[in-house]
Enzyme design. Structure first.
Site, mmCIF file in Angstrom:
data_model
loop_
_atom_site.group_PDB
_atom_site.id
_atom_site.type_symbol
_atom_site.label_atom_id
_atom_site.label_comp_id
_atom_site.label_asym_id
_atom_site.label_seq_id
_atom_site.Cartn_x
_atom_site.Cartn_y
_atom_site.Cartn_z
ATOM 1 N N HIS A 1 -9.083 -20.394 1.006
ATOM 2 C CA HIS A 1 -7.718 -20.285 0.509
ATOM 3 C C HIS A 1 -7.388 -21.464 -0.404
ATOM 4 O O HIS A 1 -8.151 -22.422 -0.536
ATOM 5 C CB HIS A 1 -6.744 -20.204 1.676
ATOM 6 C CG HIS A 1 -6.790 -18.885 2.390
ATOM 7 N ND1 HIS A 1 -5.920 -18.549 3.407
ATOM 8 C CD2 HIS A 1 -7.594 -17.803 2.227
ATOM 9 C CE1 HIS A 1 -6.190 -17.331 3.848
ATOM 10 N NE2 HIS A 1 -7.207 -16.856 3.141
ATOM 11 N N GLU B 1 -5.256 -23.953 -0.202
ATOM 12 C CA GLU B 1 -5.157 -25.275 0.406
ATOM 13 C C GLU B 1 -6.537 -25.889 0.639
ATOM 14 O O GLU B 1 -6.741 -27.096 0.446
ATOM 15 C CB GLU B 1 -4.392 -25.192 1.730
ATOM 16 C CG GLU B 1 -2.967 -24.690 1.597
ATOM 17 C CD GLU B 1 -2.841 -23.181 1.740
ATOM 18 O OE1 GLU B 1 -1.803 -22.733 2.242
ATOM 19 O OE2 GLU B 1 -3.788 -22.452 1.357
ATOM 20 N N CYS C 1 -1.248 -20.145 6.048
ATOM 21 C CA CYS C 1 -1.538 -19.233 7.153
ATOM 22 C C CYS C 1 -1.723 -20.022 8.453
ATOM 23 O O CYS C 1 -2.109 -21.186 8.450
ATOM 24 C CB CYS C 1 -2.768 -18.385 6.846
ATOM 25 S SG CYS C 1 -4.282 -19.324 6.586
ATOM 26 N N ARG D 1 -1.993 -0.399 -15.261
ATOM 27 C CA ARG D 1 -2.821 0.384 -14.336
ATOM 28 C C ARG D 1 -3.772 -0.529 -13.568
ATOM 29 O O ARG D 1 -3.962 -0.381 -12.359
ATOM 30 C CB ARG D 1 -3.620 1.442 -15.101
ATOM 31 C CG ARG D 1 -2.774 2.547 -15.703
ATOM 32 C CD ARG D 1 -3.640 3.536 -16.489
ATOM 33 N NE ARG D 1 -2.856 4.617 -17.076
ATOM 34 C CZ ARG D 1 -3.363 5.596 -17.812
ATOM 35 N NH1 ARG D 1 -4.677 5.622 -18.058
ATOM 36 N NH2 ARG D 1 -2.582 6.534 -18.307
ATOM 37 N N THR E 1 2.125 17.090 -14.714
ATOM 38 C CA THR E 1 1.433 16.255 -15.700
ATOM 39 C C THR E 1 -0.038 16.651 -15.794
ATOM 40 O O THR E 1 -0.626 16.685 -16.882
ATOM 41 C CB THR E 1 1.564 14.765 -15.317
ATOM 42 O OG1 THR E 1 2.941 14.390 -15.365
ATOM 43 C CG2 THR E 1 0.764 13.887 -16.271
ATOM 44 N N LEU F 1 -6.368 8.965 -16.315
ATOM 45 C CA LEU F 1 -5.650 7.920 -15.572
ATOM 46 C C LEU F 1 -6.555 6.743 -15.233
ATOM 47 O O LEU F 1 -6.547 6.238 -14.111
ATOM 48 C CB LEU F 1 -5.016 8.506 -14.300
ATOM 49 C CG LEU F 1 -4.075 9.699 -14.523
ATOM 50 C CD1 LEU F 1 -3.600 10.255 -13.191
ATOM 51 C CD2 LEU F 1 -2.893 9.290 -15.388
ATOM 52 N N ARG G 1 -9.566 2.438 -19.208
ATOM 53 C CA ARG G 1 -10.645 2.374 -20.186
ATOM 54 C C ARG G 1 -10.351 1.431 -21.357
ATOM 55 O O ARG G 1 -11.283 1.003 -22.050
ATOM 56 C CB ARG G 1 -10.965 3.773 -20.713
ATOM 57 C CG ARG G 1 -9.806 4.470 -21.394
ATOM 58 C CD ARG G 1 -10.089 5.938 -21.652
ATOM 59 N NE ARG G 1 -8.942 6.627 -22.255
ATOM 60 C CZ ARG G 1 -7.936 7.103 -21.535
ATOM 61 N NH1 ARG G 1 -7.930 6.964 -20.219
ATOM 62 N NH2 ARG G 1 -6.926 7.717 -22.134
ATOM 63 N N GLU H 1 3.300 7.449 -13.316
ATOM 64 C CA GLU H 1 3.383 7.882 -14.707
ATOM 65 C C GLU H 1 3.773 9.354 -14.786
ATOM 66 O O GLU H 1 3.452 10.043 -15.751
ATOM 67 C CB GLU H 1 2.053 7.626 -15.428
ATOM 68 C CG GLU H 1 1.719 6.160 -15.589
ATOM 69 C CD GLU H 1 0.531 5.922 -16.522
ATOM 70 O OE1 GLU H 1 0.086 6.881 -17.188
ATOM 71 O OE2 GLU H 1 0.052 4.784 -16.580
ATOM 72 N N THR I 1 9.464 13.968 -11.008
ATOM 73 C CA THR I 1 8.782 13.076 -10.071
ATOM 74 C C THR I 1 9.578 11.793 -9.895
ATOM 75 O O THR I 1 9.781 11.309 -8.780
ATOM 76 C CB THR I 1 7.370 12.744 -10.570
ATOM 77 O OG1 THR I 1 6.616 13.959 -10.683
ATOM 78 C CG2 THR I 1 6.657 11.798 -9.607
#
Length: 327
Positions: free
Chosen positions: A51, A53, A76, A185, A197, A205, A208, A259, A264
């Site tokens: 982590h 720290e 933590c 994304r 869609t 989706l 790329r 998207e 929706t």
């Protein structure tokens, strides 16, 4: 900006270096300061690795006894893939710890601060808390609301339309915005669209256009209309087809980018499942089509990419800082 804010901002700058490699852990940075000198600094670099720290203390070339630690998230207090960072800070001899945000993970949730206080270390909570809230908003939503942080993104024409009258997609945003969308994304674990869609556009989706991992595709399909030939079902990537927004909320993801179309969006918004909204306004005009969703939010222009304007939806006030300077 005070010196304390400068040190904490440095810790946030370091935390960002772990972007894309630490999920589902949060982004965390740490700076160790003594007599206005940085003795060491570090950040969480890789999921499963040391982590922030730990890396900060390991980087110190001299004793940190009596030093001050600036940490973007509560250390933590439990044994996970690594030992508790609160214990390490205690053993190191630091005298003071500034923490931007408490960790909402039930495994921590104030227990790290309790350990530090019990050991006589002074803790100050809330320094640049708003920065931490923005940086780790996916992580915070997941643990506070027990569901993914859901971000909605859509493009709209200059005259307020998001698609042709038939629902067919229209390319509105420019190439620069397309790259930014693919970056969005890559920043999310899942990407969701409605089945309409898929029927109209048959999208892949993927990410790329940028370097980054493809999110898991999620299709909201209450009536089982998705065709077996859809790209999201045949290209070898991971896709989940869900029947209701309740199933979306139950997914074990910290973040989902939506998207989908107006229906929706309106459904998820009505169910209280939208945390963040982005609108890309194009200078193009369509004159007719499907109007953008009507939502009870205010818009603020935050970015200009070529001739596209990116607006952020203001859903609720930003959390107030709980920091107060020590006497």
């Amino acid at each position: 900006m005070s010196n304390k804010e400068i040190w904490m901002q440095r810790a946030f700058d370091l935390a960002l270096l772990g972007f894309g490699r630490v999920a589902p852990n949060p982004l965390v940075g740490c700076v160790i300061v003594k007599e206005d000198r940085i003795l060491g600094e570090g950040y969480h670099q890789q999921y499963g690795g040391p982590h922030a720290e730990v890396n900060a203390i390991r980087s110190c070339s001299e004793s940190v006894e009596g030093a001050t630690a600036y940490v973007t998230l509560e250390p933590c207090s439990h044994f996970g893939k690594t030992p508790p960072c609160a214990d390490l800070l205690i053993q190191s001899g630091v005298s003071t710890v500034y923490i931007a945000n408490l960790d909402p993970n039930p495994l921590v949730a104030g227990k790290g601060v309790e350990k530090l206080n019990a050991a006589g270390i002074r803790c100050h909570i809330g320094l640049l808390a708003e920065t931490g809230e923005r940086m780790n908003r996916h992580f915070f939503t997941f643990h506070r609301k027990n569901r993914p942080h859901i971000t909605f993104k859509y493009a709209v024409s200059a005259d307020g339309f998001i698609a042709a009258p038939t629902g067919e997609p229209v390319q509105l945003s420019n190439e620069l915005s397309a790259i930014r969308v693919h970056q969005l994304r890559a920043e999310h674990q899942g990407i969701l669209v409605g089945v309409q869609t898929i029927l109209h556009d048959d999208p892949s989706l993927t990410t790329r256009l940028v370097a980054g991992q493809n999110p898991v595709r999620i299709v909201l399909d209450p009536s089982d209309r998705i065709p077996s030939s859809a790209k999201v079902l045949t290209d070898g990537g991971e896709t989940r087809v869900l029947r209701s927004s309740a199933e979306v909320a139950a997914l074990p993801f910290q973040s989902i980018l939506v998207e989908g179309g107006a229906k929706t969006m309106e459904k998820l918004f009505a169910d209280g499942l939208v945390d963040e909204v982005w609108k890309i306004r194009s200078p193009k005009t369509l004159h007719e089509g499907i109007y953008e969703p009507k939502l009870p939010i205010k818009w603020r222009a935050v970015e200009y990419l070529g001739d596209d304007t990116w607006f952020k939806g203001i859903l609720k006030p930003a959390p107030a800082s709980t920091y107060s300077a020590p006497e």
